[in-house]
Design a protein around this motif. Structure first.
Motif, PDB file in Angstrom:
ATOM      1  N   MET A  80     -16.364 -12.218  15.179  1.00 30.53           N
ATOM      2  CA  MET A  80     -17.306 -11.648  14.218  1.00 30.53           C
ATOM      3  C   MET A  80     -16.816 -11.151  12.833  1.00 30.53           C
ATOM      4  O   MET A  80     -15.467 -10.667  13.169  1.00 30.53           O
ATOM      5  N   PHE A  81     -16.981 -11.068  11.676  1.00 36.04           N
ATOM      6  CA  PHE A  81     -16.418 -10.340  10.684  1.00 36.04           C
ATOM      7  C   PHE A  81     -17.120  -9.913   9.691  1.00 36.04           C
ATOM      8  O   PHE A  81     -18.361  -9.641   9.997  1.00 36.04           O
ATOM      9  N   VAL A  82     -16.816  -8.961   9.028  1.00 39.03           N
ATOM     10  CA  VAL A  82     -17.506  -7.851   8.149  1.00 39.03           C
ATOM     11  C   VAL A  82     -17.576  -8.570   6.690  1.00 39.03           C
ATOM     12  O   VAL A  82     -16.723  -9.219   6.041  1.00 39.03           O
ATOM     13  N   GLY A  83     -18.880  -8.267   6.073  1.00 35.94           N
ATOM     14  CA  GLY A  83     -19.214  -8.645   4.923  1.00 35.94           C
ATOM     15  C   GLY A  83     -20.253  -8.276   4.255  1.00 35.94           C
ATOM     16  O   GLY A  83     -20.781  -7.344   4.837  1.00 35.94           O
ATOM     17  N   SER A  84     -20.889  -8.893   3.149  1.00 36.09           N
ATOM     18  CA  SER A  84     -21.831  -8.484   2.435  1.00 36.09           C
ATOM     19  C   SER A  84     -22.658  -9.524   1.737  1.00 36.09           C
ATOM     20  O   SER A  84     -22.117 -10.477   1.378  1.00 36.09           O
ATOM     21  N   ALA A  85     -24.099  -9.749   2.214  1.00 31.37           N
ATOM     22  CA  ALA A  85     -24.850 -10.797   1.766  1.00 31.37           C
ATOM     23  C   ALA A  85     -25.711 -10.651   0.404  1.00 31.37           C
ATOM     24  O   ALA A  85     -26.193  -9.210   0.232  1.00 31.37           O
ATOM     25  N   VAL A  86     -25.414 -11.484  -0.504  1.00 30.41           N
ATOM     26  CA  VAL A  86     -26.049 -11.142  -1.858  1.00 30.41           C
ATOM     27  C   VAL A  86     -27.427 -12.014  -1.801  1.00 30.41           C
ATOM     28  O   VAL A  86     -27.328 -13.038  -1.666  1.00 30.41           O
ATOM     29  N   PHE A  87     -28.541 -11.009  -2.246  1.00 26.96           N
ATOM     30  CA  PHE A  87     -29.735 -11.543  -2.218  1.00 26.96           C
ATOM     31  C   PHE A  87     -30.127 -11.444  -3.679  1.00 26.96           C
ATOM     32  O   PHE A  87     -29.593 -10.658  -4.647  1.00 26.96           O
ATOM     33  N   THR A  88     -30.662 -12.765  -4.161  1.00 27.01           N
ATOM     34  CA  THR A  88     -31.069 -12.814  -5.555  1.00 27.01           C
ATOM     35  C   THR A  88     -32.357 -13.184  -5.962  1.00 27.01           C
ATOM     36  O   THR A  88     -33.295 -13.439  -5.115  1.00 27.01           O
TER      37      THR A  88
ATOM     38  N   SER B 110     -30.228  -7.415  -4.478  1.00 30.45           N
ATOM     39  CA  SER B 110     -29.502  -6.650  -3.653  1.00 30.45           C
ATOM     40  C   SER B 110     -28.425  -7.112  -2.794  1.00 30.45           C
ATOM     41  O   SER B 110     -28.254  -8.392  -2.831  1.00 30.45           O
ATOM     42  N   VAL B 111     -27.650  -6.155  -2.363  1.00 35.26           N
ATOM     43  CA  VAL B 111     -26.519  -6.656  -1.539  1.00 35.26           C
ATOM     44  C   VAL B 111     -26.395  -5.786  -0.292  1.00 35.26           C
ATOM     45  O   VAL B 111     -26.373  -4.865  -0.335  1.00 35.26           O
ATOM     46  N   HIS B 112     -26.462  -6.542   0.900  1.00 33.14           N
ATOM     47  CA  HIS B 112     -26.564  -5.722   2.050  1.00 33.14           C
ATOM     48  C   HIS B 112     -25.225  -6.049   3.181  1.00 33.14           C
ATOM     49  O   HIS B 112     -24.909  -7.443   3.086  1.00 33.14           O
ATOM     50  N   PRO B 113     -24.794  -5.002   3.680  1.00 36.69           N
ATOM     51  CA  PRO B 113     -23.499  -5.262   4.513  1.00 36.69           C
ATOM     52  C   PRO B 113     -23.977  -6.061   5.621  1.00 36.69           C
ATOM     53  O   PRO B 113     -25.351  -6.163   6.031  1.00 36.69           O
ATOM     54  N   CYS B 114     -23.396  -7.090   6.105  1.00 35.00           N
ATOM     55  CA  CYS B 114     -23.590  -8.106   7.074  1.00 35.00           C
ATOM     56  C   CYS B 114     -22.677  -8.185   8.114  1.00 35.00           C
ATOM     57  O   CYS B 114     -21.574  -7.803   7.973  1.00 35.00           O
ATOM     58  N   LYS B 115     -22.864  -8.783   9.104  1.00 36.53           N
ATOM     59  CA  LYS B 115     -21.881  -9.567   9.991  1.00 36.53           C
ATOM     60  C   LYS B 115     -21.798 -11.520   9.521  1.00 36.53           C
ATOM     61  O   LYS B 115     -23.004 -11.867   9.454  1.00 36.53           O
TER      62      LYS B 115
ATOM     63  N   HIS C 129     -26.353 -19.001  13.957  1.00 36.58           N
ATOM     64  CA  HIS C 129     -27.409 -20.038  13.340  1.00 36.58           C
ATOM     65  C   HIS C 129     -28.512 -19.615  12.918  1.00 36.58           C
ATOM     66  O   HIS C 129     -29.093 -18.444  13.389  1.00 36.58           O
ATOM     67  N   PRO C 130     -29.270 -20.121  12.168  1.00 32.14           N
ATOM     68  CA  PRO C 130     -28.639 -21.440  11.577  1.00 32.14           C
ATOM     69  C   PRO C 130     -27.710 -21.398  10.218  1.00 32.14           C
ATOM     70  O   PRO C 130     -27.078 -22.095   9.981  1.00 32.14           O
ATOM     71  N   HIS C 131     -27.482 -19.901   9.932  1.00 34.50           N
ATOM     72  CA  HIS C 131     -26.658 -19.980   8.875  1.00 34.50           C
ATOM     73  C   HIS C 131     -25.253 -18.999   9.386  1.00 34.50           C
ATOM     74  O   HIS C 131     -25.593 -18.127  10.537  1.00 34.50           O
ATOM     75  N   VAL C 132     -24.254 -18.831   9.027  1.00 31.97           N
ATOM     76  CA  VAL C 132     -23.020 -18.164   9.252  1.00 31.97           C
ATOM     77  C   VAL C 132     -23.266 -16.510   8.944  1.00 31.97           C
ATOM     78  O   VAL C 132     -22.276 -15.873   9.509  1.00 31.97           O
ATOM     79  N   CYS C 133     -24.221 -16.001   8.181  1.00 29.13           N
ATOM     80  CA  CYS C 133     -24.254 -14.741   7.851  1.00 29.13           C
ATOM     81  C   CYS C 133     -25.641 -13.920   8.273  1.00 29.13           C
ATOM     82  O   CYS C 133     -26.889 -14.768   8.230  1.00 29.13           O
ATOM     83  N   SER C 134     -25.682 -12.923   8.935  1.00 32.97           N
ATOM     84  CA  SER C 134     -26.622 -12.190   9.282  1.00 32.97           C
ATOM     85  C   SER C 134     -26.911 -10.895   9.118  1.00 32.97           C
ATOM     86  O   SER C 134     -26.105 -10.092   8.948  1.00 32.97           O
ATOM     87  N   VAL C 135     -28.072 -10.694   8.583  1.00 33.59           N
ATOM     88  CA  VAL C 135     -28.192  -9.296   8.052  1.00 33.59           C
ATOM     89  C   VAL C 135     -29.358  -8.484   8.791  1.00 33.59           C
ATOM     90  O   VAL C 135     -30.480  -8.884   9.256  1.00 33.59           O
ATOM     91  N   ALA C 136     -29.277  -7.192   8.996  1.00 29.65           N
ATOM     92  CA  ALA C 136     -30.251  -6.141   9.431  1.00 29.65           C
ATOM     93  C   ALA C 136     -31.183  -5.879   8.710  1.00 29.65           C
ATOM     94  O   ALA C 136     -31.015  -5.273   7.505  1.00 29.65           O
ATOM     95  N   TYR C 137     -32.598  -6.343   8.549  1.00 33.43           N
ATOM     96  CA  TYR C 137     -33.400  -6.067   7.395  1.00 33.43           C
ATOM     97  C   TYR C 137     -34.848  -6.307   7.948  1.00 33.43           C
ATOM     98  O   TYR C 137     -35.275  -7.049   8.599  1.00 33.43           O
ATOM     99  N   GLY C 138     -35.655  -5.191   7.697  1.00 31.99           N
ATOM    100  CA  GLY C 138     -37.309  -5.169   7.964  1.00 31.99           C
ATOM    101  C   GLY C 138     -37.436  -5.400   9.267  1.00 31.99           C
ATOM    102  O   GLY C 138     -38.495  -5.999   9.952  1.00 31.99           O
ATOM    103  N   GLY C 139     -36.296  -4.774  10.334  1.00 29.76           N
ATOM    104  CA  GLY C 139     -36.894  -4.834  11.686  1.00 29.76           C
ATOM    105  C   GLY C 139     -36.454  -6.029  12.266  1.00 29.76           C
ATOM    106  O   GLY C 139     -36.609  -6.302  13.513  1.00 29.76           O
TER     107      GLY C 139
END
Length: 170
Positions: free
Chosen positions: A42-50, A58-63, A69-79
């Motif tokens: 797993m890698f460290v990144g930031s997900a860009v919401f538009t 907003s831009v949220h740190p992610c894994k 799945h279904p996408h390669v980027c996962s964010v902790a948000y809203g529980g």
């Protein structure tokens, strides 16, 4: 793939979930700093919401991980653990300039400058965090923290997990 470099944010590789990436692609640029329970990197990144018009909301740190799945980027948000679709930036962790520092309760340790991980929609800053999940073989999971959060938030097993004490900030 393209590159973005902002000193406070570190060097980043701009990616999109519409493009296929492999573990090898990500390892080449970002280096492996985490593994999930199955041993996959797993890698460290930031997900860009538009917004619908393309402006950044907003831009949220992610894994990041090709196995997610279904996408390669996962964010902790809203529980929840949200599978992000669209642009995300892979953080190139430079071990000579960056380190994981123990903290808790949303604090930045004295004398340290955290790596900018993004911001909430209202502009509140977010930083990269690493939490060890004791209930899950002490696996380290990348996530987010901020003064206003008072804790680290990581996505794991479909949930947003909050860790108030004993996590690290980058």
């Amino acid at each position: 793939m393209s590159y973005a470099d902002h000193p406070a944010a570190g060097e980043r590789i701009i990616l999109n979930t519409a493009e296929r990436v492999t573990d090898y692609d990500l390892e080449r640029f970002g280096g492996i700093h985490f593994h999930n329970l199955g041993g996959e990197p797993m890698f460290v990144g930031s997900a860009v919401f538009t917004h619908d018009d393309g402006r950044i909301k907003s831009v949220h740190p992610c894994k990041i991980g090709p196995h997610l799945h279904p996408h390669v980027c996962s964010v902790a948000y809203g529980g929840e653990e949200i599978s992000h679709r669209g642009r995300y930036d892979l953080l190139v962790i430079n071990d000579e300039k960056m380190e994981w520092v123990p903290t808790g309760h949303g604090r930045v340790p004295e004398g340290r400058i955290p790596v900018d991980g993004g911001h909430e929609e209202d502009g509140k800053k977010l930083f990269h965090a690493r939490a060890r999940l004791h209930n899950h073989n002490n696996v380290g999971v990348p996530g987010k923290t901020g003064h206003h959060l008072g804790s680290a938030h990581v996505s794991f097993g479909g949930e947003e997990i909050e860790v108030r004490e004993h996590y690290d900030i980058l």
